[in-house]
Design a protein around this motif. Structure first.
Motif, PDB file in Angstrom:
ATOM      1  N   ILE A   1      35.618  39.218  31.938  1.00 40.08           N
ATOM      2  CA  ILE A   1      35.136  40.582  31.691  1.00 40.08           C
ATOM      3  C   ILE A   1      36.298  41.512  31.389  1.00 40.08           C
TER       4      ILE A   1
ATOM      5  N   TYR B   1      29.918  41.307  25.360  1.00 34.61           N
ATOM      6  CA  TYR B   1      30.127  41.709  26.750  1.00 34.61           C
ATOM      7  C   TYR B   1      28.805  42.036  27.427  1.00 34.61           C
TER       8      TYR B   1
ATOM      9  N   ARG C   1      27.426  40.363  30.788  1.00 39.99           N
ATOM     10  CA  ARG C   1      27.235  41.209  31.968  1.00 39.99           C
ATOM     11  C   ARG C   1      25.796  41.140  32.475  1.00 39.99           C
TER      12      ARG C   1
ATOM     13  N   THR D   1      27.593  45.068  37.692  1.00 35.47           N
ATOM     14  CA  THR D   1      28.063  46.374  37.196  1.00 35.47           C
ATOM     15  C   THR D   1      29.544  46.477  37.521  1.00 35.47           C
ATOM     16  N   PRO D   2      30.419  45.965  36.664  1.00 33.86           N
ATOM     17  CA  PRO D   2      31.850  45.900  36.955  1.00 33.86           C
ATOM     18  C   PRO D   2      32.511  47.275  37.077  1.00 33.86           C
TER      19      PRO D   2
ATOM     20  N   GLU E   1      34.192  48.562  33.771  1.00 32.83           N
ATOM     21  CA  GLU E   1      33.320  49.198  32.780  1.00 32.83           C
ATOM     22  C   GLU E   1      33.078  50.659  33.140  1.00 32.83           C
TER      23      GLU E   1
END
Length: 395
Positions: free
Chosen positions: A323, A371, A375, A381-382, A385
């Protein structure tokens, strides 16, 4: 049984013909002579010429001596006769073991070769031309206990020596992406004891005589005090250390290179965000302790993998770094994930290397769509980001 002249003649042919791949001497004739307990000899290439490197094993230290090919046969023979009872020579054609009696007579046993190599593989086995060469003392390595004052690498620090050179190789590869017409600004987040920070300064400021300003940042005051004192002792005037948190650091308005090594969990992401905000030309990041996604990942189809804690942990770490690399691509970097040699032999040896690139809008959109699919498949929910915010297409 074999005469002294016969085995010496064969040795001379092996050396002069480039057939000797390795020699190992052991079993000292006398423990009072001060000779190393073992000597290992290998061919190496130095400045385009073949040499034979003698590795001397004394207690917990390994020292080296390089002998030019024309002198090597005589030196090998005399060193063996003076100090050892046993030798194993590995050549292209055979393994030859020599045992000496108390009266010095040689008994020779020949077996099929185990070290047969072609010219290409021999080249690969020759000494690698490292940025910091053994035998040439680098002051920072001496002070950090990696080298002796005469430039020999301390045996227990061989892994650290290789790690430093691997890092400097990676830095050397990206130098063309850095400005060459002005002073470079470099920030090392989570610098710790700063082996690699000092190595970076040595490469750029000392060896290449480039104008640079380097800042090392860490939360541990005692570590920063140690590094500051050492930088002063070495005369590294443009290398500064300070106590601070990555996410709160605001002392620079622009930075050319950001280094972050083993910053734990989302601290790595905070460093990446800072690098992107500065428009850094180069980012070098070795992530650590990627726990964030471990708590979030959900996917019923992956239950056979995610139901096992160990596998889920490893997958989460890989997914986290994938990611990170993808989001860096989305915001205009070209990324590579490379194996990084870790001296502690842990699995935390992945390095993200990113250089600023000029990608078109179509490429950005494609990377962004890739991405989103990844995801959403993981239902995560990184942090990265969210932290990049308006720099991403959805922003």
């Amino acid at each position: 049984m074999e005469s002294k002249e016969q085995w010496k003649s064969e040795l001379r042919q092996w050396v002069e013909g480039g057939q000797l791949r390795q020699a190992t001497f052991s079993q000292l004739r006398s423990k009072e002579g001060g000779a190393p307990a073992k000597t290992v000899i290998r061919p190496i290439e130095l400045k385009g010429a073949l040499h034979y490197q003698f590795q001397y094993y004394i207690d917990n230290k390994v020292t080296h001596e390089n002998i030019p090919q024309p002198e090597a046969a005589e030196r090998i023979a005399s060193w063996l006769e003076q100090h050892y009872k046993q030798a194993l020579f590995k050549t292209n054609d055979a393994d030859v073991q020599i045992l000496f009696s108390k009266k010095g007579k040689a008994s020779v046993v020949t077996k099929p070769a185990t070290a047969k190599q072609d010219t290409e593989s021999l080249t690969h086995n020759r000494q690698k031309q490292r940025v910091v060469q053994e035998g040439e003392a680098a002051p920072f390595m001496v002070e950090l206990g990696i080298m002796t004052k005469d430039g020999q690498v301390i045996a227990k620090k061989q892994d650290k020596f290789r790690q430093i050179n691997r890092f400097l190789e990676m830095v050397t590869d990206v130098l063309p992406h850095l400005p060459a017409d002005r002073e470079l600004t470099i920030v090392d987040f989570g610098c710790g004891k700063s082996y690699l920070t000092f190595a970076l300064y040595h490469l750029l400021a000392v060896k290449q005589q480039r104008r640079i300003s380097v800042v090392g940042l860490d939360l541990k005051a005692d570590v920063i005090a140690f590094c500051s004192e050492l930088a002063h002792k070495l005369g590294y005037d443009n290398l500064k250390f300070q106590v601070g948190d990555i996410s709160q650091y605001k002392d620079q308005s622009s930075v050319d290179m950001v280094v972050t090594l083993h910053a734990c969990d989302t601290a790595t992401d905070a460093a990446l965000v800072k690098a992107v905000e500065w428009g850094a030309s180069v980012i070098l990041s070795v992530p650590c302790c990627q726990h964030e996604l471990f708590r979030q990942i959900r996917n019923d189809a992956m239950a056979p993998l995610l139901s096992h804690g160990l596998l889920k942990e490893r997958f989460s770490a890989l997914a986290t770094d994938a990611i990170r690399a993808q989001l860096l691509e989305v915001v205009g970097y070209r990324t590579q994930l490379l194996e990084f040699i870790d001296p502690e032999h842990t699995p935390k040896n992945m390095l993200i290397r990113a250089v600023r690139a000029s990608g078109g809008s179509a490429e950005t959109e494609r990377k962004w769509r890739e991405y989103l699919v990844f995801r959403d498949m993981l239902q995560v929910t990184p942090y990265l980001e969210k932290a990049l915010g308006e720099r991403l297409p959805q922003g």
